[in-house]
Design an enzyme around this catalytic site. Sequence first.
Site, PDB file in Angstrom:
ATOM      1  N   ASP A   1       0.834  -1.207   0.000  1.00 51.93           N
ATOM      2  CA  ASP A   1       0.000   0.000   0.000  1.00 51.93           C
ATOM      3  C   ASP A   1       0.868   1.257   0.000  1.00 51.93           C
ATOM      4  O   ASP A   1       1.976   1.259   0.533  1.00 51.93           O
ATOM      5  CB  ASP A   1      -0.903  -0.019   1.245  1.00 51.93           C
ATOM      6  CG  ASP A   1      -2.039   0.993   1.142  1.00 51.93           C
ATOM      7  OD1 ASP A   1      -2.263   1.534   0.041  1.00 51.93           O
ATOM      8  OD2 ASP A   1      -2.694   1.247   2.166  1.00 51.93           O
TER       9      ASP A   1
ATOM     10  N   HIS B   1       3.165   3.550  -8.922  1.00 52.72           N
ATOM     11  CA  HIS B   1       2.943   2.134  -9.237  1.00 52.72           C
ATOM     12  C   HIS B   1       4.182   1.538  -9.923  1.00 52.72           C
ATOM     13  O   HIS B   1       4.528   0.382  -9.680  1.00 52.72           O
ATOM     14  CB  HIS B   1       1.710   1.977 -10.126  1.00 52.72           C
ATOM     15  CG  HIS B   1       0.426   2.347  -9.433  1.00 52.72           C
ATOM     16  ND1 HIS B   1       0.125   1.944  -8.141  1.00 52.72           N
ATOM     17  CD2 HIS B   1      -0.647   3.080  -9.841  1.00 52.72           C
ATOM     18  CE1 HIS B   1      -1.065   2.415  -7.797  1.00 52.72           C
ATOM     19  NE2 HIS B   1      -1.558   3.116  -8.814  1.00 52.72           N
TER      20      HIS B   1
ATOM     21  N   LEU C   1      11.129 -20.521  -4.101  1.00 51.93           N
ATOM     22  CA  LEU C   1      10.075 -19.665  -3.546  1.00 51.93           C
ATOM     23  C   LEU C   1       8.757 -19.835  -4.305  1.00 51.93           C
ATOM     24  O   LEU C   1       8.750 -19.843  -5.541  1.00 51.93           O
ATOM     25  CB  LEU C   1      10.513 -18.195  -3.646  1.00 51.93           C
ATOM     26  CG  LEU C   1       9.501 -17.154  -3.179  1.00 51.93           C
ATOM     27  CD1 LEU C   1       9.446 -17.084  -1.660  1.00 51.93           C
ATOM     28  CD2 LEU C   1       9.826 -15.768  -3.745  1.00 51.93           C
TER      29      LEU C   1
END
Length: 244
Positions: free
Chosen positions: A22, A39, A133
């Site tokens: 956020d 962004h 991962l």
Amino acid sequence: MVAIEEQDTADGPPVHVAIIMDGNGRWALARGLPRLAGHERGAEAVRRAVQACRETGIDILTLYAFSSENWKRPPAEIDDLMGLLRIYLRREIADLDSRGVRLRFIGSRNRLAPDIIGLIEESEAKTAANTGLMLVIALNYGARAEITRAAQRLAEDVAAGTLSPAAIDEEALAARMETAGIPDPDLLIRTSGEKRLSNFLLWQSAYTELVFLDICWPDFSKDYLEAAIDEYHRRDRRFGASRG
Ligand code: FPP
């Protein structure tokens, strides 16, 4: 003896870290830049976060990339976010694959552009056998919708006569969630100082440690991941049991 999913990852890194990324907009605003710039820098922070998790020995990283509520944003911003995701997937699939990363997407695929769905399917198929991962990207994801859909699936199985209502337990519901087979997050990080879950992994985070960082997502780095893990290690995870 505690069940596997309730084992405290006492000294080592958490197995599963989830992040609410956020503050991209506020990062840009503070610098007099368009939201898109925030962004873009957020997408760079995604790369750093993936790398940091690999270096730290985390097994699973779940990122909240786009919520089902994010469709309320102006169309131009939605296009920007989808465009960044396109670029990320096109550019990174081969690299992530070569590093043994396994990609998985959660969230509804309705409303997504066909080429994005294609990239999702391609990246999941290409990396399915990888054992490094696991990178879970929550895209067009909403936890209440996910739980509702799981409840529908239970009802369908009951109606079909393959499940008895008495056999419905937490495991039966969890097995019908999009995260089936993925252990619950041990640590959930939210950047930007906001302190709420915003419809993210509501079922799965029942016993997750929540850490809120006062930085905007574009500033995220390995140092902040380590700070959040230090905070996680200071917590006393009891899963409802008494101290002792
Ligand atoms: C929150 O910032 C962030 C998002 C809604 C999207 C997260 C997307 C990225 C980091 C970029 C692309 C993703 C990937 C996986 C490559 P905000 O716009 O809500 O910030 P604000 O609350 O300050 O306005």
